[in-house]
Design an enzyme around this catalytic site. Structure first.
Site, PDB file in Angstrom:
ATOM      1  N   GLY A  49       0.780  -1.232   0.000  1.00 28.81           N
ATOM      2  CA  GLY A  49       0.000   0.000   0.000  1.00 28.81           C
ATOM      3  C   GLY A  49       0.810   1.280   0.000  1.00 28.81           C
TER       4      GLY A  49
ATOM      5  N   GLU B 218       4.604  -6.242   1.782  1.00 28.17           N
ATOM      6  CA  GLU B 218       4.319  -6.827   0.466  1.00 28.17           C
ATOM      7  C   GLU B 218       3.868  -5.754  -0.525  1.00 28.17           C
ATOM      8  OE1 GLU B 218       1.519  -9.722   1.931  1.00 28.17           O
ATOM      9  OE2 GLU B 218      -0.078  -8.245   2.051  1.00 28.17           O
ATOM     10  N   PRO B 219       4.786  -4.870  -0.885  1.00 24.58           N
ATOM     11  CA  PRO B 219       4.431  -3.802  -1.827  1.00 24.58           C
ATOM     12  C   PRO B 219       4.314  -4.307  -3.263  1.00 24.58           C
ATOM     13  CG  PRO B 219       6.757  -3.677  -1.273  1.00 24.58           C
ATOM     14  CD  PRO B 219       6.195  -4.806  -0.465  1.00 24.58           C
TER      15      PRO B 219
ATOM     16  N   ARG C 236       2.671  -1.727  -6.069  1.00 27.16           N
ATOM     17  CA  ARG C 236       2.780  -0.483  -6.827  1.00 27.16           C
ATOM     18  C   ARG C 236       4.124   0.208  -6.619  1.00 27.16           C
ATOM     19  NH1 ARG C 236      -1.849   2.441  -7.897  1.00 27.16           N
ATOM     20  NH2 ARG C 236      -2.768   1.519  -6.044  1.00 27.16           N
TER      21      ARG C 236
ATOM     22  N   ARG D 133      -7.815   2.115 -14.902  1.00 27.55           N
ATOM     23  CA  ARG D 133      -7.720   2.863 -13.645  1.00 27.55           C
ATOM     24  C   ARG D 133      -8.403   4.235 -13.682  1.00 27.55           C
ATOM     25  NH1 ARG D 133      -3.488   4.309 -11.498  1.00 27.55           N
ATOM     26  NH2 ARG D 133      -4.164   3.798  -9.396  1.00 27.55           N
TER      27      ARG D 133
ATOM     28  N   TYR E 150     -11.280   4.347 -11.002  1.00 27.07           N
ATOM     29  CA  TYR E 150     -10.964   5.061  -9.756  1.00 27.07           C
ATOM     30  C   TYR E 150     -10.830   6.558  -9.938  1.00 27.07           C
ATOM     31  CZ  TYR E 150      -9.016   0.354  -9.143  1.00 27.07           C
ATOM     32  OH  TYR E 150      -8.832  -0.997  -9.134  1.00 27.07           O
TER      33      TYR E 150
ATOM     34  N   CYS F 265     -15.802   1.655 -26.858  1.00 31.05           N
ATOM     35  CA  CYS F 265     -17.178   2.141 -27.036  1.00 31.05           C
ATOM     36  C   CYS F 265     -17.771   2.509 -25.687  1.00 31.05           C
ATOM     37  CB  CYS F 265     -18.004   1.077 -27.737  1.00 31.05           C
ATOM     38  SG  CYS F 265     -17.314   0.652 -29.331  1.00 31.05           S
ATOM     39  N   GLU F 266     -17.105   3.368 -25.003  1.00 26.73           N
ATOM     40  CA  GLU F 266     -17.498   3.869 -23.681  1.00 26.73           C
ATOM     41  C   GLU F 266     -17.002   5.299 -23.622  1.00 26.73           C
ATOM     42  OE1 GLU F 266     -18.498   2.277 -20.614  1.00 26.73           O
ATOM     43  OE2 GLU F 266     -19.014   0.512 -21.809  1.00 26.73           O
TER      44      GLU F 266
ATOM     45  N   TYR G 277      -1.146  -2.228 -11.885  1.00 21.22           N
ATOM     46  CA  TYR G 277      -2.608  -2.381 -12.017  1.00 21.22           C
ATOM     47  C   TYR G 277      -3.141  -1.848 -13.351  1.00 21.22           C
ATOM     48  CZ  TYR G 277      -1.923  -3.314  -7.101  1.00 21.22           C
ATOM     49  OH  TYR G 277      -1.456  -3.842  -5.926  1.00 21.22           O
TER      50      TYR G 277
HETATM   51  N1  LLP Z   1      -1.159  -7.090  -0.198  1.00 24.39           N
HETATM   52  C1  LLP Z   1      -2.464  -7.325  -0.383  1.00 24.39           C
HETATM   53  C2  LLP Z   1      -3.134  -8.324   0.441  1.00 24.39           C
HETATM   54  C3  LLP Z   1      -3.172  -6.609  -1.366  1.00 24.39           C
HETATM   55  O1  LLP Z   1      -4.465  -6.847  -1.541  1.00 24.39           O
HETATM   56  C4  LLP Z   1      -2.486  -5.650  -2.149  1.00 24.39           C
HETATM   57  C5  LLP Z   1      -3.190  -4.878  -3.171  1.00 24.39           C
HETATM   58  C6  LLP Z   1      -1.119  -5.472  -1.939  1.00 24.39           C
HETATM   59  C7  LLP Z   1      -0.475  -6.195  -0.940  1.00 24.39           C
HETATM   60  C8  LLP Z   1      -0.283  -4.511  -2.750  1.00 24.39           C
HETATM   61  O2  LLP Z   1      -0.728  -3.199  -2.617  1.00 24.39           O
HETATM   62  P1  LLP Z   1       0.166  -2.021  -3.289  1.00 24.39           P
HETATM   63  O3  LLP Z   1       1.494  -1.983  -2.592  1.00 24.39           O
HETATM   64  O4  LLP Z   1       0.326  -2.348  -4.718  1.00 24.39           O
HETATM   65  O5  LLP Z   1      -0.635  -0.798  -3.069  1.00 24.39           O
HETATM   66  N2  LLP Z   1      -6.278  -1.680  -8.495  1.00 24.39           N
HETATM   67  C9  LLP Z   1      -6.019  -0.643  -7.530  1.00 24.39           C
HETATM   68  C10 LLP Z   1      -5.159  -1.142  -6.392  1.00 24.39           C
HETATM   69  C11 LLP Z   1      -5.715  -2.381  -5.755  1.00 24.39           C
HETATM   70  C12 LLP Z   1      -4.803  -2.965  -4.701  1.00 24.39           C
HETATM   71  C13 LLP Z   1      -5.200  -4.355  -4.387  1.00 24.39           C
HETATM   72  N3  LLP Z   1      -4.430  -4.991  -3.381  1.00 24.39           N
HETATM   73  C14 LLP Z   1      -5.372   0.520  -8.262  1.00 24.39           C
HETATM   74  O6  LLP Z   1      -5.160   0.433  -9.447  1.00 24.39           O
HETATM   75  O7  LLP Z   1      -5.091   1.540  -7.662  1.00 24.39           O
END
Ligand code: LLP
Length: 440
Positions: A256, A300-301, A303, A339, A343, A369-370, A397
């Site tokens: 996150g 667990e990053p 993004r 995205r 979002y 077509c949106e 993503y």
């Molecule tokens: N761990 C778990 C359990 C997760 O569900 C996620 C992301 C991550 C780690 C990694 O999160 P990150 O570090 O990438 O923020 N589609 C959305 C983001 C959805 C995230 C889903 N879970 C977007 O495009 O912003």
């Protein structure tokens, strides 16, 4: 559909925003030293360009923040996963999180050793649980009581399976704020009132070995405080589990970590060092206060590692000028990057060829077509059909959430920054599209 119409950023004023590795040389955008126009010619558009140096740099930043606290890093493959990337992530020494059989198969083809793979997923099907029981992953993060029960019933005699329980800590963070609720608004994890049931199930399933607790609180978070609050909640849960006779040696604190994606003044950058230090220190202080042993910590990053390494190249198909608005329609769409439509996500877009002349406000649209608007932006007035645009921060993503809407083909991925460009994924073909169709 909610379309956020933020004030567009001014080109030129904001060039300092570019993800590192992007520069204009001789008036042409280069990514990791490669001319973006040549990449577009060679591989076609839309094209996802992945800057491997930026991936390495992000991992180095994470390591610098994590190593002083012994925090282990797993890459969340859901952000972007293809075989060659899984292999590179493995070579960088990171562990890998998968959340489906497809991601697991990708890791396996890349040769990632099972013990470095953790299976996630908010609703694992029987095949996925069986893959875990067959030793194809090192451990499973169990998302709920039902899943724990199914796993316990499926577990025959045989070797022990390590599991981690995903908890609903009630901390939910959004970009700029976070709330501590009873967690009723989140489907994820095991709520505190279900912990007793989880322990009873575990007591009846000795082949499932509880190793740790997990909580992930959201994505694209810019503030350190929610990470620390989540860590404190996990230690409180660790105490409840310890009091009930369990041994918890690991806390997984989720991903996150937010990245800057746009020069919008309301956008921020996370102080990564502060976030990691805050969570590790919170765990240390809380465990000391409770007389608990210090657990191993993991993050667990997704993004943070690939987001700013990815740049989508699009070709403008048409410019449409109306009284109030000008639209630039590109050859990508919500199919290769959902995205903005999903979002209201903002991506920073620049021309591949520096274009002299004034600037004007343009609404970038996909060709599906949106009404798939990809954001309002300030671009040179001289841009015309056929010109190339680069959309930054498109590594996470996008490809992983891409669809075949309108039966569009998924774009190729080309990796740059480590020798000559390498094709990580070829463009889909119509043959790929039709291979699942029957002639019934
Ligand atoms: N761990 C778990 C359990 C997760 O569900 C996620 C992301 C991550 C780690 C990694 O999160 P990150 O570090 O990438 O923020 N589609 C959305 C983001 C959805 C995230 C889903 N879970 C977007 O495009 O912003």
């Amino acid at each position: 559909m909610l379309v956020l119409r933020a004030a567009p950023a001014k080109l030129g004023e904001t060039m300092s925003f570019f993800p590192p590795g992007h520069s204009y040389d001789d008036g042409i955008l280069h990514v990791a030293g490669e001319r973006a126009d040549r990449l577009a010619e060679t591989y076609g558009t839309p094209l996802l360009v992945l800057d491997l140096r930026e991936i390495d740099a992000s991992v180095a930043r994470l390591r610098a923040a994590c190593d002083p606290y012994g925090v282990r890093i797993s890459y969340a493959g859901k952000a972007l996963l293809v075989v060659a990337l899984a292999r590179r992530i493995d070579r960088l020494g990171l562990a890998l999180d998968v959340s489906s059989l497809g991601e697991l198969a990708t890791a396996e083809r890349a040769g990632v050793p099972p013990e470095r793979v953790t299976m996630h997923g908010a609703g694992k099907n029987a095949e996925e649980l069986q893959a875990a029981l067959d030793g194809r992953v090192g451990r499973v993060v169990v998302d709920g009581i039902d899943e724990l029960g199914r796993l316990a019933r499926m577990r025959g005699p045989g070797s022990v399976l390590d599991i981690v329980l995903r908890l609903n800590t009630g901390i939910e963070a959004h970009t700029h704020d976070f709330v501590r609720t009873a967690g009723d608004d989140s489907k994820f994890g095991i709520a505190p009132h279900e912990e007793g049931e989880a322990l009873r199930l575990l007591a009846s399933a000795p082949a499932l070995r509880l190793r740790g607790l997990h909580a992930h609180i959201g994505s694209q978070i810019y503030e350190a405080a929610p990470f620390a609050a989540n860590a404190q909640k996990l230690v409180a849960a660790m105490q409840r589990f310890t009091d009930a006779g369990a041994t918890i040696d690991t806390l997984i604190l989720g991903g996150g970590f937010g990245i800057a994606t746009h020069p919008d003044p309301t956008d921020e950058t996370l102080d990564l060092q502060a976030a990691i230090a805050g969570m590790a220190t919170s765990v240390r202080e809380a465990t000391d206060a409770l007389g608990l042993p210090m657990p191993s910590l993991e993050i667990e990053p997704g993004r943070y590692i690939v987001g700013n390494a990815g740049t989508s190249l699009y070709r403008i198909m048409a410019i449409k000028r109306y009284d109030r608005r000008t639209f630039a329609i590109v050859d990508g769409s919500m199919a290769d990057n959902p995205r903005p439509a999903l979002y209201g996500a903002k991506h920073y877009v620049v021309p591949v060829r520096e274009t002299p002349g004034g600037l004007h406000e343009v609404t970038l649209c996909g060709r599906s077509c949106e009404n798939d608007e990809m954001g309002d932006m300030v671009l040179p007035q001289g841009l015309k059909a056929g010109d190339l645009l680069a959309m930054c921060s498109a590594g996470a993503y996008t490809y992983s959430m891409a669809s075949n809407y309108n039966r569009f083909l998924r774009p190729p991925i080309v990796a740059v920054g480590d020798g000559p460009p390498q094709l990580y994924a070829r463009r889909e073909t119509t043959g790929d599209l039709l291979r699942c169709d029957t002639d019934a």
